[in-house]
Design a protein around this motif. Structure first.
Motif, PDB file in Angstrom:
ATOM      1  N   UNK A  27      36.180  -9.032 -10.084  1.00 24.16           N
ATOM      2  CA  UNK A  27      35.554  -7.724 -10.265  1.00 24.16           C
ATOM      3  C   UNK A  27      36.071  -7.031 -11.530  1.00 24.16           C
ATOM      4  N   UNK A  28      37.361  -7.140 -11.793  1.00 28.14           N
ATOM      5  CA  UNK A  28      37.930  -6.512 -12.989  1.00 28.14           C
ATOM      6  C   UNK A  28      37.418  -7.176 -14.260  1.00 28.14           C
ATOM      7  N   UNK A  29      37.208  -8.472 -14.209  1.00 27.00           N
ATOM      8  CA  UNK A  29      36.677  -9.188 -15.371  1.00 27.00           C
ATOM      9  C   UNK A  29      35.215  -8.797 -15.607  1.00 27.00           C
ATOM     10  N   UNK A  30      34.422  -8.795 -14.548  1.00 21.81           N
ATOM     11  CA  UNK A  30      32.990  -8.543 -14.667  1.00 21.81           C
ATOM     12  C   UNK A  30      32.636  -7.057 -14.744  1.00 21.81           C
ATOM     13  N   UNK A  31      33.423  -6.213 -14.074  1.00 23.54           N
ATOM     14  CA  UNK A  31      33.088  -4.794 -13.977  1.00 23.54           C
ATOM     15  C   UNK A  31      34.348  -3.934 -14.097  1.00 23.54           C
ATOM     16  N   UNK A  32      34.963  -3.867 -15.269  1.00 26.82           N
ATOM     17  CA  UNK A  32      36.197  -3.100 -15.421  1.00 26.82           C
ATOM     18  C   UNK A  32      36.014  -1.607 -15.137  1.00 26.82           C
ATOM     19  N   UNK A  33      34.798  -1.118 -15.187  1.00 29.00           N
ATOM     20  CA  UNK A  33      34.544   0.309 -14.924  1.00 29.00           C
ATOM     21  C   UNK A  33      34.935   0.692 -13.500  1.00 29.00           C
ATOM     22  N   UNK A  34      34.801  -0.241 -12.540  1.00 30.58           N
ATOM     23  CA  UNK A  34      35.164   0.056 -11.152  1.00 30.58           C
ATOM     24  C   UNK A  34      36.647   0.392 -11.055  1.00 30.58           C
TER      25      UNK A  34
END
Length: 158
Positions: free
Chosen positions: A55-62
């Motif tokens: 998730x951090x790789x694909x969506x760091x905004x979260x």
């Protein structure tokens, strides 16, 4: 709410179900605490860190929103994602290669330090998602402490 459900599932529900199911089918063949560490390290450290890393790789905004960080932190969050992914992968592999289990606890030690950083930041600055991450981080650390306590002090007595 979905984040909370995911955390509760990976940190408590799925490991407990896995322990109970395997204990029921192999109760005379394996020590209960060995099953506990096997499944809690797999779910609470392995799956938790690997999916967090993805998730951090694909969506760091979260993660940036949880930590109340600006978009400029996305590069660092992605790098953190690679570390989480690899530590989680090691814990997942420990399910199939038990000799990796002590090394897989590195992820739990990391979670403990991350939880400590949440506390140091100050509880008054912590939002609901960060509080959820804080509790799950400290839980992962407690799993590792219990694993080592069992390995060092209890295993030879049973």
């Amino acid at each position: 709410m979905g984040y909370l459900i995911y955390i509760v599932a990976t940190m408590l529900v799925l490991p407990l179900v896995s322990v109970i199911v395997e204990f029921y089918y192999r109760s005379s063949q394996i020590r209960f605490f060995d099953l506990t560490w096997k499944w809690f390290i797999f779910w609470a450290i392995g799956v938790r860190l690997m999916t967090a890393g993805l998730n951090q790789i694909a969506n760091p905004a979260f993660t940036a929103s949880i930590m109340q960080l600006s978009e400029s932190a996305h590069v660092v969050i992605r790098e953190l994602g690679f570390a989480n992914f690899l530590m989680g992968g090691l814990a997942i592999l420990s399910l199939f290669y038990p000799s990796l289990r002590p090394a897989a606890t590195l992820g739990g030690l990391y979670l403990g330090l991350a939880g400590l950083l949440h506390v140091i930041r100050g509880i008054e600055h912590v939002n609901f998602k960060e509080a959820t991450a804080l509790i799950s981080d400290l839980w992962g650390f407690l799993i590792v402490v219990a694993y080592f306590f069992d390995s060092l002090f209890l295993r030879n007595r049973t």
